[in-house]
Design a protein around this motif. Structure first.
Motif, PDB file in Angstrom:
ATOM      1  N   GLN A  40      48.123  -0.757 -21.330  1.00  0.00           N
ATOM      2  CA  GLN A  40      46.903  -1.369 -21.861  1.00  0.00           C
ATOM      3  C   GLN A  40      47.193  -2.710 -22.524  1.00  0.00           C
ATOM      4  N   ASP A  41      48.454  -3.003 -22.791  1.00  0.00           N
ATOM      5  CA  ASP A  41      48.838  -4.252 -23.450  1.00  0.00           C
ATOM      6  C   ASP A  41      49.169  -5.288 -22.380  1.00  0.00           C
ATOM      7  N   PRO A  42      48.428  -6.380 -22.315  1.00  0.00           N
ATOM      8  CA  PRO A  42      48.678  -7.371 -21.271  1.00  0.00           C
ATOM      9  C   PRO A  42      50.030  -8.065 -21.386  1.00  0.00           C
ATOM     10  N   ASP A  43      50.686  -7.957 -22.532  1.00  0.00           N
ATOM     11  CA  ASP A  43      51.996  -8.596 -22.711  1.00  0.00           C
ATOM     12  C   ASP A  43      53.158  -7.679 -22.311  1.00  0.00           C
ATOM     13  N   ALA A  44      52.897  -6.404 -22.088  1.00  0.00           N
ATOM     14  CA  ALA A  44      53.975  -5.447 -21.849  1.00  0.00           C
ATOM     15  C   ALA A  44      54.750  -5.746 -20.565  1.00  0.00           C
ATOM     16  N   GLN A  45      54.078  -5.875 -19.435  1.00  0.00           N
ATOM     17  CA  GLN A  45      54.774  -6.107 -18.169  1.00  0.00           C
ATOM     18  C   GLN A  45      55.452  -7.478 -18.132  1.00  0.00           C
ATOM     19  N   PRO A  46      54.787  -8.549 -18.599  1.00  0.00           N
ATOM     20  CA  PRO A  46      55.495  -9.831 -18.635  1.00  0.00           C
ATOM     21  C   PRO A  46      56.750  -9.798 -19.507  1.00  0.00           C
ATOM     22  N   PHE A  47      56.720  -9.050 -20.603  1.00  0.00           N
ATOM     23  CA  PHE A  47      57.909  -8.935 -21.444  1.00  0.00           C
ATOM     24  C   PHE A  47      59.019  -8.204 -20.695  1.00  0.00           C
ATOM     25  N   LEU A  48      58.682  -7.124 -20.010  1.00  0.00           N
ATOM     26  CA  LEU A  48      59.666  -6.393 -19.225  1.00  0.00           C
ATOM     27  C   LEU A  48      60.235  -7.292 -18.122  1.00  0.00           C
ATOM     28  N   ASP A  49      59.377  -8.080 -17.486  1.00  0.00           N
ATOM     29  CA  ASP A  49      59.841  -9.010 -16.457  1.00  0.00           C
ATOM     30  C   ASP A  49      60.807 -10.033 -17.049  1.00  0.00           C
ATOM     31  N   PHE A  50      60.525 -10.496 -18.256  1.00  0.00           N
ATOM     32  CA  PHE A  50      61.426 -11.428 -18.925  1.00  0.00           C
ATOM     33  C   PHE A  50      62.789 -10.778 -19.174  1.00  0.00           C
ATOM     34  N   LEU A  51      62.783  -9.532 -19.630  1.00  0.00           N
ATOM     35  CA  LEU A  51      64.046  -8.847 -19.896  1.00  0.00           C
ATOM     36  C   LEU A  51      64.906  -8.765 -18.638  1.00  0.00           C
ATOM     37  N   LYS A  52      64.269  -8.654 -17.474  1.00  0.00           N
ATOM     38  CA  LYS A  52      65.001  -8.540 -16.212  1.00  0.00           C
ATOM     39  C   LYS A  52      65.322  -9.901 -15.594  1.00  0.00           C
ATOM     40  N   SER A  53      64.859 -10.975 -16.215  1.00  0.00           N
ATOM     41  CA  SER A  53      65.069 -12.319 -15.670  1.00  0.00           C
ATOM     42  C   SER A  53      66.462 -12.849 -16.014  1.00  0.00           C
ATOM     43  N   GLU A  54      66.816 -13.996 -15.440  1.00  0.00           N
ATOM     44  CA  GLU A  54      68.094 -14.636 -15.767  1.00  0.00           C
ATOM     45  C   GLU A  54      68.156 -15.001 -17.252  1.00  0.00           C
ATOM     46  N   ASP A  55      67.036 -15.475 -17.819  1.00  0.00           N
ATOM     47  CA  ASP A  55      67.013 -15.818 -19.247  1.00  0.00           C
ATOM     48  C   ASP A  55      67.243 -14.581 -20.108  1.00  0.00           C
ATOM     49  N   GLY A  56      66.611 -13.480 -19.744  1.00  0.00           N
ATOM     50  CA  GLY A  56      66.802 -12.233 -20.482  1.00  0.00           C
ATOM     51  C   GLY A  56      68.236 -11.738 -20.362  1.00  0.00           C
ATOM     52  N   ALA A  57      68.805 -11.835 -19.161  1.00  0.00           N
ATOM     53  CA  ALA A  57      70.186 -11.402 -18.946  1.00  0.00           C
ATOM     54  C   ALA A  57      71.142 -12.245 -19.784  1.00  0.00           C
ATOM     55  N   ALA A  58      70.857 -13.530 -19.916  1.00  0.00           N
ATOM     56  CA  ALA A  58      71.715 -14.402 -20.720  1.00  0.00           C
ATOM     57  C   ALA A  58      71.701 -13.982 -22.200  1.00  0.00           C
ATOM     58  N   ILE A  59      70.542 -13.565 -22.686  1.00  0.00           N
ATOM     59  CA  ILE A  59      70.444 -13.106 -24.077  1.00  0.00           C
ATOM     60  C   ILE A  59      71.258 -11.829 -24.262  1.00  0.00           C
ATOM     61  N   PHE A  60      71.130 -10.876 -23.320  1.00  0.00           N
ATOM     62  CA  PHE A  60      71.909  -9.631 -23.411  1.00  0.00           C
ATOM     63  C   PHE A  60      73.404  -9.927 -23.308  1.00  0.00           C
ATOM     64  N   ALA A  61      73.780 -10.869 -22.454  1.00  0.00           N
ATOM     65  CA  ALA A  61      75.198 -11.191 -22.292  1.00  0.00           C
ATOM     66  C   ALA A  61      75.766 -11.781 -23.575  1.00  0.00           C
ATOM     67  N   ARG A  62      74.962 -12.575 -24.263  1.00  0.00           N
ATOM     68  CA  ARG A  62      75.449 -13.211 -25.489  1.00  0.00           C
ATOM     69  C   ARG A  62      75.389 -12.293 -26.690  1.00  0.00           C
ATOM     70  N   TRP A  63      74.293 -11.587 -26.849  1.00  0.00           N
ATOM     71  CA  TRP A  63      74.062 -10.817 -28.074  1.00  0.00           C
ATOM     72  C   TRP A  63      74.177  -9.320 -27.906  1.00  0.00           C
ATOM     73  N   GLY A  64      74.237  -8.837 -26.690  1.00  0.00           N
ATOM     74  CA  GLY A  64      74.359  -7.393 -26.464  1.00  0.00           C
ATOM     75  C   GLY A  64      73.044  -6.673 -26.512  1.00  0.00           C
TER      76      GLY A  64
END
Length: 64
Positions: A40-64
């Protein structure tokens, strides 16, 4: 009134990173899904898509 304990514990300073020998390393899962209520939250899927993106992967790689 003093600060709640979580504001002290989460002070804006980086943690210390230490190397651990390969046989002793434990990797943790950081799975994410859109929950039934989250659909029901319009931001939920875009946020999940961001987490799976190259930018999201870079954050996980740097900060865990």
């Amino acid at each position: 009134m003093s600060s709640p304990p979580w504001t002290v514990a989460s002070a804006p300073r980086p943690g210390r990173r230490v190397e651990v020998a390969e046989p002793c390393r434990i990797y943790r899962d950081a799975g994410a899904v859109v929950t039934a209520g989250g659909h029901q939250d319009p931001d939920a899927q875009p946020f999940l898509d961001f987490l799976k993106s190259e930018d999201g992967a870079a954050i996980f790689a740097r900060w865990g």
